[in-house]
Scaffold this active site. Structure first.
Site, PDB file in Angstrom:
ATOM      1  N   ILE A   1       8.135 -92.045 -31.387  1.00 28.13           N
ATOM      2  CA  ILE A   1       6.914 -92.237 -31.920  1.00 28.13           C
ATOM      3  C   ILE A   1       5.683 -91.468 -31.301  1.00 28.13           C
ATOM      4  O   ILE A   1       4.737 -91.208 -31.886  1.00 28.13           O
ATOM      5  CB  ILE A   1       6.771 -93.688 -31.702  1.00 28.13           C
ATOM      6  CG1 ILE A   1       5.396 -94.292 -32.151  1.00 28.13           C
ATOM      7  CG2 ILE A   1       6.558 -94.379 -30.076  1.00 28.13           C
ATOM      8  CD1 ILE A   1       5.184 -94.176 -33.977  1.00 28.13           C
TER       9      ILE A   1
ATOM     10  N   GLU B   1       7.356-101.596 -33.062  1.00 30.97           N
ATOM     11  CA  GLU B   1       8.093-102.541 -32.212  1.00 30.97           C
ATOM     12  C   GLU B   1       9.367-101.776 -31.399  1.00 30.97           C
ATOM     13  O   GLU B   1      10.062-100.806 -32.010  1.00 30.97           O
ATOM     14  CB  GLU B   1       8.682-103.742 -32.700  1.00 30.97           C
ATOM     15  CG  GLU B   1       9.341-103.628 -33.921  1.00 30.97           C
ATOM     16  CD  GLU B   1      10.486-102.677 -33.903  1.00 30.97           C
ATOM     17  OE1 GLU B   1      11.414-102.989 -32.994  1.00 30.97           O
ATOM     18  OE2 GLU B   1      10.778-101.845 -34.867  1.00 30.97           O
TER      19      GLU B   1
ATOM     20  N   GLY C   1      12.778 -97.815 -36.078  1.00 31.21           N
ATOM     21  CA  GLY C   1      11.778 -98.675 -35.569  1.00 31.21           C
ATOM     22  C   GLY C   1      10.589 -98.047 -34.809  1.00 31.21           C
ATOM     23  O   GLY C   1      10.628 -96.816 -35.109  1.00 31.21           O
ATOM     24  N   GLU C   2      10.014 -98.610 -33.839  1.00 36.35           N
ATOM     25  CA  GLU C   2       8.842 -97.958 -33.026  1.00 36.35           C
ATOM     26  C   GLU C   2       7.892 -97.650 -33.730  1.00 36.35           C
ATOM     27  O   GLU C   2       6.691 -97.191 -33.181  1.00 36.35           O
ATOM     28  CB  GLU C   2       9.254 -96.506 -32.583  1.00 36.35           C
ATOM     29  CG  GLU C   2      10.668 -96.515 -31.565  1.00 36.35           C
ATOM     30  CD  GLU C   2      11.045 -95.191 -31.028  1.00 36.35           C
ATOM     31  OE1 GLU C   2      10.205 -94.326 -31.245  1.00 36.35           O
ATOM     32  OE2 GLU C   2      12.025 -95.091 -30.277  1.00 36.35           O
ATOM     33  N   GLY C   3       7.776 -97.565 -35.165  1.00 33.44           N
ATOM     34  CA  GLY C   3       6.633 -97.404 -36.044  1.00 33.44           C
ATOM     35  C   GLY C   3       6.718 -96.201 -36.529  1.00 33.44           C
ATOM     36  O   GLY C   3       6.030 -95.595 -37.176  1.00 33.44           O
TER      37      GLY C   3
END
Lengths: 352, 352
Positions: free
Chosen positions: A92, A169, A311-313
């Site tokens: 990210i 997240e 994830g993580e954006g």
């Protein structure tokens, strides 16, 4: 916490469509970018929308359910990855930097105390949720607190000029949380909502499914009460994200939705305030089993389908240049008139 | 014109896979970006690839077949759109500018004389091809000349430091040209290769299909002789693009393939030199009917599927940030070791 999200006014709709259709390209030739340009124009109520201070909010929290062996990674990885975010070494970081987005990491409930850091917002509710196989993940007051703190974070960024948020997240165990939210809120059997997360094998997947089925049976919730569902199965990072999403939509920002967990947070938010969907852009369809069904439930058409499941954006950060391209073509392409380009003749005539 | 394209050496393959797998993310969690990182590392023969002076080459040419009424737009639009490119008003201008790509417009055979312009390369073969419903679109010497000039353009850019090219085109009528190339080179019935182009209605589509079926019957070519097929059906912009692609791959550049017409040019190039495919990244699956089948024929998995059907290189320009993201994660993400992040345990154990 009350939010008042309203559908964007439609008066400008016709003018936006006209502007899009008069750009020097065949009608509809920019596909989904044209729908995006219309959506963003409506959100911002202007024919010349622009994105200001695009900001990725990455919420992190730990999950009691990991005690039940639902992830191949140890819980410590949540804190380790947050440290990785703060040091700039995660995916990210790389993708937000490439695409000129600000990155903020929110400790919503990680089982670790971090040193102060310019990119860290410490609003920890507790060092992890409780194990929802035994009891609700959080107390109602904690859930409400998480929503409120999430909303405050969004509000502060909006006050600084941000009008578009990505949501991401980190939390070992949070696909389990998201699967339960999905199952109850979409009224789908848990088997259709569970995936391999960070990489379970077949036996691990079967175990995870069994555990989550047990948890859902235990609590036996009605999907109509989204706050209770969130309190029971949610992580602190998910609850805080719900608050930030609701606040951002109330303030007419554009919301870039990431993968499985972020979309689960949006499920909760949309149950509370369905009009939030007018403000959402769905960045990608994840490889996490269940995400596409969640998107179908929301009637969402994601921009990317490139097998991401991190994830993580990351999906939201990777899709952002496409979203920006929608705004840029709307603002910067010439019209048929301004460029003196001939329009299509009636194709019946030309084909005769 | 001879090119000598060889498959990238594979010695570095294992090291690249290791580097990708040791990044702080679950195995495979970046999906197609991981395959891209591997491909680009192999092309550049390094664990730290980088893109230099990314350049979009947009080839433009006119087509004799438009006399047969295969497009809803008049031929003059080719020149008008080239002028639009030169003035910065087209979609490809907006998207290359956004993504920091250089843009060069090549007059391969437009039926118009342009004033000199910094972004224009005038290497016109003739002011448009002949009508392939009646005779071959070009003479063999013209086709060879086009390949040579295309190669020279690529060579000049490579000499200036460019190591990644996007390919795009403009030419009213060129979906007809591409459909015939596809039909003969992929040995597919013309009905499976024809689409609405810039926006034909049902009657227009039926007419176009009838005309192209007639042309294919007239010339009755063997798909094995790609040069003859290109000479018969190709546009000058397509032939020149073939030359540029072959030269770029010989020099071990990365090739970003755009939509229906660009992929048709690659079909020709790959028939001449199959190893070119090791250097290609497929940016998107276009809404032009037939493109997905062409991609299937090439066993290509495109990055985007967002309903584009504009050409100009727009899909390649829009996909470029994803390609860059592949390089950036490979170069800039931390490894498990460097970030002190725990790896996954055996999931059998964790799930027990």
């Amino acid at each position: 916490m009350k939010f008042n999200i309203t559908q964007p006014q439609q008066e400008i709709h016709g003018e936006l469509v006209n502007k899009i259709n008069n750009k020097t390209k065949p009608l509809g030739a920019l596909g989904m970018l044209e729908a995006l340009a219309l959506k963003i124009g409506l959100i911002q109520q202007t024919l010349t929308p622009e994105f200001l201070q695009p900001t990725m909010l990455v919420f992190a929290g730990d999950h009691g359910i990991v005690e039940a062996g639902v992830s191949p990674y140890p819980q410590a990885v949540t804190a380790q990855m947050v440290s990785n975010f703060l040091q700039g070494g995660a995916a990210i970081n790389v993708f937000t930097k490439q695409n000129n987005m600000c990155l903020l990491v929110i400790d919503s409930g990680v089982n670790h105390d971090f040193l102060p850091n310019a990119y860290l917002i410490d609003v920890k509710i507790a060092p992890g949720t409780r194990n929802f196989l035994l009891e609700p993940a959080m107390a109602l007051f904690q859930c409400e607190q998480a929503l409120k703190r999430g909303a405050e974070i969004a509000k502060a960024q909006i006050a600084e000029g941000c009008n578009i948020f990505g949501f991401g997240e980190m939390g070992i165990g949070n696909t389990s949380s998201a699967s339960c939210l999905m199952s109850v809120l979409c009224d789908l059997p848990i088997e259709q909502c569970v995936g391999r997360g960070t990489g379970l094998d077949d036996a691990g997947l079967a175990h995870k499914t069994k555990i989550l089925a047990q948890a859902i049976k235990l609590h036996h919730l009605d999907g109509a009460d989204a706050m209770q569902v969130l309190t029971t199965f949610g992580g602190f990072e998910i609850a805080m994200m719900v608050g930030a999403m609701l606040q951002a939509a109330e303030k007419k920002c554009t919301l870039l939705i990431d993968g499985f967990i972020t979309t689960a947070a949006l499920l909760v938010a949309a149950k509370l305030q369905p009009e939030i969907l007018h403000y959402c852009i769905f960045s990608h369809s994840s490889n996490e089993s269940g995400h596409q069904k969640m998107l179908d439930f929301l009637q969402a058409k994601p921009l990317l389908n490139i097998g991401l499941r991190l994830g993580e954006g990351t999906g939201a950060a990777l899709a952002y240049p496409l979203v920006l391209a929608a705004v840029n073509f709307l603002n910067n392409m010439a019209s048929f008139e301004s460029a003196s380009v001939s329009q299509a003749t009636d194709s019946q005539a030309s084909a005769s």
